[in-house]
Design an enzyme around this catalytic site. Sequence first.
Site, mmCIF file in Angstrom:
data_model
loop_
_atom_site.group_PDB
_atom_site.id
_atom_site.type_symbol
_atom_site.label_atom_id
_atom_site.label_comp_id
_atom_site.label_asym_id
_atom_site.label_seq_id
_atom_site.Cartn_x
_atom_site.Cartn_y
_atom_site.Cartn_z
ATOM 1 N NE ARG A 146 -1.048 -10.015 -2.042
ATOM 2 C CZ ARG A 146 -2.116 -9.464 -2.560
ATOM 3 N NH1 ARG A 146 -3.105 -9.103 -1.800
ATOM 4 N NH2 ARG A 146 -2.220 -9.274 -3.849
ATOM 5 N N GLY A 147 -0.329 -9.888 4.329
ATOM 6 C CA GLY A 147 0.074 -10.251 5.680
ATOM 7 C C GLY A 147 -0.406 -9.326 6.779
ATOM 8 C CB CYS A 148 -1.913 -6.024 6.914
ATOM 9 S SG CYS A 148 -0.361 -5.258 6.441
ATOM 10 C CB SER A 149 -4.682 -8.258 11.267
ATOM 11 O OG SER A 149 -4.464 -6.948 11.732
ATOM 12 C CB ALA A 150 -6.645 -4.001 9.015
#
Length: 139
Positions: free
Chosen positions: A50-54
């Site tokens: 969770r929380g990754c741009s990709a």
Amino acid sequence: MTECKTAELADIIEEYEFLDADDRYRLIIDLGRELDDMPDALKTDATLVRGCSAAVWVYPTQKDDGHLHFLADSNAAITKGIIALVLKTVQGKKAADILATDITVALEPFDLKNQLSSNRTQGIPNMIALIRETAERYA
């Protein structure tokens, strides 16, 4: 095995320090290409970080000798390279050794916050947290 991984990371840091920004970017992308293939069947909501741009997936396994091995992938080349850097600090270690490793400090020589855009680095703490939580479960 731990010494080998540490030496490998030290070699990468040494090479990285001599490169200009474009070549540093390419080095990180190349590291991502070296990751073990992660079967699509393991790329599920349960393995999504969770929380990754990709999109980033991390799947832990434990070898018979107690060492942890992580499969990981991303749909973005640079993000996959960042994952590879994170994994260089912990891959093949026992859970207790992973918990004793300060991954953030190990990655400081790469100065990722200043080398990459903030949306590329915002997921790193989440990847590290996931790896530490996994190590805690296996410890």
